[in-house]
Structure formats: structure tokens, C-alpha cells
Design a protein around this motif. Structure first.
Motif, short mmCIF file in Angstrom:
data_model
loop_
_atom_site.label_atom_id
_atom_site.label_comp_id
_atom_site.label_asym_id
_atom_site.label_seq_id
_atom_site.Cartn_x
_atom_site.Cartn_y
_atom_site.Cartn_z
N SER A 244 0.83 -1.21 0.00
CA SER A 244 0.00 0.00 0.00
C SER A 244 0.87 1.26 0.00
N SER B 282 -1.46 3.76 4.81
CA SER B 282 -2.44 2.93 5.52
C SER B 282 -2.02 2.86 6.97
N SER B 283 -2.37 1.77 7.63
CA SER B 283 -1.92 1.48 8.99
C SER B 283 -1.67 -0.01 9.03
N ASP C 80 -3.05 -2.28 10.93
CA ASP C 80 -4.29 -3.05 10.95
C ASP C 80 -5.04 -2.97 9.63
N GLN C 81 -4.96 -1.84 8.92
CA GLN C 81 -5.58 -1.75 7.59
C GLN C 81 -4.89 -2.67 6.59
N TRP C 82 -3.56 -2.73 6.66
CA TRP C 82 -2.82 -3.60 5.74
C TRP C 82 -3.15 -5.07 6.03
N ALA D 210 -6.63 -5.73 4.64
CA ALA D 210 -6.57 -5.84 3.19
C ALA D 210 -6.03 -7.21 2.77
#
Length: 276
Positions: free
Chosen positions: A200, A241-242, A244-246, A249
Motif C-alpha cells: 500500500s 495505511s496502517s 491493521d488496515q494492511w 486488506a
């Protein structure tokens, strides 16, 4: 549960990182405690610390820092991928001095040095020595340097390689076709693995799953489920991103995989490659 094969920790009062002055978004301390809080929430059961391209005279200090974190009760850290300078004299002595209980692999960032560094006989002989020690070598190159990765892999057929960050595709610039062709060629080398880690960071802030999907699926298609591993590339992943978002995903992108495929990707391949 995942093994994170690519965690960077930054401890500026102890270790010098010259490149950080040109990366203001990342130029702060990134602590183990901060990482651990999120890692335990998102299903990370263990991690490898990836060298942070520190000043050469701080490489031993960085490895000692990781060893100290490993020794903490309940630590998630399973080992270190050490920085190294295979292009320099004295590399063999450096390699012999490493603690095998701590050092699980080696990396030399290649996109920050001239292209001919990895093409010298001396460099390649030392990467062969890394393989003889039973240590994998992480290849960190930009998309335009993927041919260098292919050449290096061909010159060192008995060394296990891991391609970082899917080969750093230029997702933001739309350079898919050239990247995909090079990846397909590199994947034909059975001693090369691929790390799906924090990609990302190479797109734009408005990315979606569909932005990343072609790159992740091409890596898995070409390398196969037995030669791919996962990494957060924390904190670099925070550029767009972060952590936890990665992770979310990633889970969405592999949702259709079988249990065997997911297990291989999330942890079993990492355990085998780095002898964890």
C-alpha cells in the motif's frame, strides 16, 4: 495467525539512520511496545525484525538491540534479518561473528547504491557465502532493478532469496506490465521466494482492494502458495495505511484461498525459509 517477516523498529537515541532525515513522515521512534499492541489485536503470532538501513557502524548495535527484545518474556520477535555489506572486505569475518540464535537472514538494500554493486564478483561470492551459512538473502530493489535481482539469483543458485515488497511495483505510476513480466521471469527460479509486504506504500492514498489485487494475485500465481510470505513493512506501510488496515486488506485479498494455502502463506513458509 501470521508471522510478520518484515518489521522495522526505530530507536534513534541508540542507532543512527541517515536516510530518515529525508523521510519526515517516518522520522520518529517506532517502538516494539507500539507494534506489539496492534500485532496482538490483528493476529500476528511472531515477527522477524528487518534491518532499517542504519549507519554501517551501528549494524552490530542494531542486532544487539533485537537480541534484547527477543529475550523479553512473551516477545513476538523470533529473530533478526541483519544489515550487511557484502561488497566490502572483511565480510566473511562479519558473517562468522553473527549469532545464529538471533540472526536468521541477511539484507543489503540495493536501491540506495549504484546498480553495479550487486554485479561485482566479490559481492556475488559473498552472497554465495550467505547461502553456505544457511541464511536467506532478502532482495530489496526498485521495480526498474528487477533484472539485477534475476542476475543475482542466477549467479547464486545455492542461496535462498526472498524478494521484498513484491519487487516494489510502481502502483501509483501504473507500471504494471513491465513489473509483471519481470516478476514472471524471476519466479522461474525455484530458490527465489516473494514477500507480500506493505505494498500500500507504493500506491496513492485513495487506494482500494482492487488497486492492490492485480499485484498480489500475480505474485501468488507466479511464485505459488509455497513460495510466498507475508510482511507488514511497519512502519513504512503507514505512509498510505496502517498496520491493521494492511492486515485487513491482506485477509480480504486471500479470502478465497484454501486453509492449506492460507497456512502456508501466513506462517509455514516463513518458518521453513528462516528456520524459525
Amino acid at each position: 495467525m501470521f508471522i510478520d517477516t518484515h518489521l522495522h523498529l526505530v530507536e534513534r537515541n541508540r542507532i543512527s539512520y541517515p536516510w530518515l532525515k529525508d523521510a519526515p513522515e517516518l522520522n520518529r521512534d517506532w517502538t516494539y511496545q507500539e507494534y506489539e499492541t496492534t500485532a496482538k489485536r490483528v493476529g500476528i503470532e511472531g515477527t522477524l525484525h528487518m534491518e532499517v538501513d542504519c549507519a554501517p557502524n551501528d549494524i552490530e548495535t542494531e542486532n544487539a538491540f533485537v537480541a534484547e527484545l527477543m529475550a523479553r518474556p512473551g516477545s513476538l520477535i523470533r529473530g533478526a534479518i541483519s544489515s550487511a555489506r557484502p561488497e566490502e572486505k572483511g565480510f566473511t569475518a562479519f558473517l562468522d561473528h553473527l549469532d545464529p540464535k538471533v540472526i536468521k537472514g541477511i539484507r543489503r538494500v540495493l536501491h540506495v547504491v549504484p546498480d553495479d554493486v550487486s554485479q561485482s564478483d566479490h559481492f556475488r561470492e559473498n552472497v554465495q557465502q550467505i547461502g553456505k551459512k544457511g541464511l536467506p538473502f532478502d532482495i530489496c530493489v526498485s521495480q526498474r532493478q528487477l533484472d539485477l535481482a534475476i542476475d543475482l539469483a542466477d549467479a547464486c543458485p545455492n542461496t535462498i532469496f526472498v524478494l521484498d515488497h513484491c519487487g516494489v511495483p510502481d502502483i501509483a505510476g501504473g507500471g504494471y506490465d513491465d513489473w509483471a513480466k519481470s516478476i514472471r521471469t524471476l519466479a522461474k527460479r525455484p530458490h527465489v521466494n516473494a514477500k507480500i509486504s506493505g505494498i500500500s506504500a507504493y500506491t496513492t492514498p485513495d487506494w482500494t482492494l482492487d488497486t492492490l489485487r492485480p499485484y498480489v494475485e500475480h505474485i501468488i500465481e507466479t511464485f505459488g502458495w509455497d513460495r510466498v510470505v507475508w510482511g507488514s513493512d511497519s512502519p513504512v506501510c503507514t505512509l498510505n495505511s496502517s498496520l491493521d488496515q494492511w492486515m485487513a486488506a491482506t485477509q480480504a485479498l486471500i479470502a478465497s484461498a484454501s486453509e492449506t494455502e492460507r497456512t502456508a502463506f501466513s506462517r509455514h513458509n516463513a518458518k521453513r525459509i528462516w528456520s524459525l
